[in-house]
Design an enzyme around this catalytic site. Sequence first.
Site, PDB file in Angstrom:
ATOM      1  N   SER A 189      35.874  32.901  38.901  1.00 14.60           N
ATOM      2  CA  SER A 189      36.482  34.229  38.734  1.00 14.60           C
ATOM      3  C   SER A 189      37.889  34.226  38.161  1.00 14.60           C
ATOM      4  CB  SER A 189      36.486  34.976  40.070  1.00 14.60           C
ATOM      5  OG  SER A 189      35.189  35.400  40.400  1.00 14.60           O
ATOM      6  N   LYS A 245      46.269  40.763  41.948  1.00 18.23           N
ATOM      7  CA  LYS A 245      44.868  41.138  42.126  1.00 18.23           C
ATOM      8  C   LYS A 245      44.685  41.890  43.448  1.00 18.23           C
ATOM      9  CE  LYS A 245      40.199  39.058  42.130  1.00 18.23           C
ATOM     10  NZ  LYS A 245      39.423  37.808  41.981  1.00 18.23           N
ATOM     11  N   SER A 252      35.514  37.777  38.700  1.00 16.19           N
ATOM     12  CA  SER A 252      35.924  39.034  39.289  1.00 16.19           C
ATOM     13  C   SER A 252      37.355  39.443  38.948  1.00 16.19           C
ATOM     14  CB  SER A 252      35.789  38.935  40.805  1.00 16.19           C
ATOM     15  OG  SER A 252      36.703  37.974  41.332  1.00 16.19           O
TER      16      SER A 252
END
Length: 493
Positions: A180, A78, A156
Amino acid sequence: MTELNKLTIADARDALRKGDVTSTEITEACLTEIEGAGALGAFVHNTPDLAREQAKAADARIQAGDAPDMCGIPLGIKDLFCTKGVPSQAASKILDGFKPEYESTVSQNLLDAGTVMLGKLNMDEFAMGSSNETSVYGNAVNPWKVDDRDLTPGGSSGGSASAVAADLCLAATGTDTGGSIRQPAAFTGITGIKPTYGRCSRWGVVAFASSLDQAGPMTKSVRDAAIMLEAMCGHDMKDSTSADIPVPNFEAMLTGDIKGKKIGIPKEYHMEGIPAEIEKLWADGADMLRDAGAEIVDISLPHTKYALPAYYVIAPAEASSNLARYDGVKYGHRAKLEAGDGIDDMYAKTRAEGFGDEVQRRVMVGTYVLSAGFYDAYYNRARRVRALIKKDFDDVFAAGVDAILTPATPSSAFGLGEMKDADPVKMYLNDVFTVTVNLAGLPGVSIPAGLDAQGLPLGLQLIGRPWEEGDLLNIAHEVEARAGFVAKPAKWW
């Protein structure tokens, strides 16, 4: 072996040990898949040369017999994790061009275990969002489709979820501040676990809300989550919130025996307006656990209704403080100045250009609730509510409950753009089942358990006792086995 990118971590590990396949071959399969998957918007910085080098080193390590379980496994990272020499932007314009001179502890732990980094993954800007639509790179897209509509992969960690669900990588790192990891996992039919706060180091992870942020794995199975989580964890002297407690062999704890375990069903999570199919999935999950020998008990978490308001005071307050460091002085984006502009003008212009609308909204809310005259009315009150929410969980666990079963999300994946012009609070309601876990610092896992009427994945969430990720994953493993979720998105990208 064909379609090596579709392997699970466990299957790849076993094949690598037997010599049936090499890390180089698996890595090449993933790189080929990534090249053809631009329509998903999952990867935002590709590192093919680095991946090939790391795969070659992993193959040598495996041949030498010095290989941890994760050795040779290709991953996506990420964009919130700082990766040495590789752009790390947190999907924000304000960090444009930032290439750290250091590696985050979690990604370093994975590198030390011999993993291969394929590249950086898309996300909501500074992890603020539930649909991956606030990213400077443009949104990631869910591999699952309905009626040719592009759906959100969640947020997210949307790029991570999309990449794992589409088999672009064997697994990915995510972070979870209010859901998330778990919400995107549920939206894309994969597994995601947020560990206990302090289990994974936050050092080198771009901060959103420091008392809530926690890294975790996003994988194709519960077994994979157990293997990867063990490699990610560990005490870190560089993070004052990192717990100095042993990291067990989580995979060894997947015994499948949950007889006598007490599973709580919180009455407050039966909220108005929840689709009937999610209520049914929840009831089916309870039946699966009962059939496995667990005892299902009704519980109460009375302060649940205050969780979202408390979260959306605490998280923006901490974000306001954390994001004050981005000013255009030492790194990242700096606005062009006009003659006569001073330092204050540079700060204002840089932040106005560098931060997206959602980030600006949360910073302004956070600054407001921390301001003189409102600090006690909002921030301190939210902190007291947080303590009450944590006590609710403490009381339930003290009464002998081993884990809590809830839905992971209030709906399946929605269409991209559908909520963009709506009241932001509607988007925030996506976190209704997940934020309590962050506020209380507990471990929570999302497991794919069924499909809705449209054929989209739905997830169940299990919440565990602090530091009992092994026990939690074992219960999740039993749900996974009984749910038998094997559906995959039809390839359109």
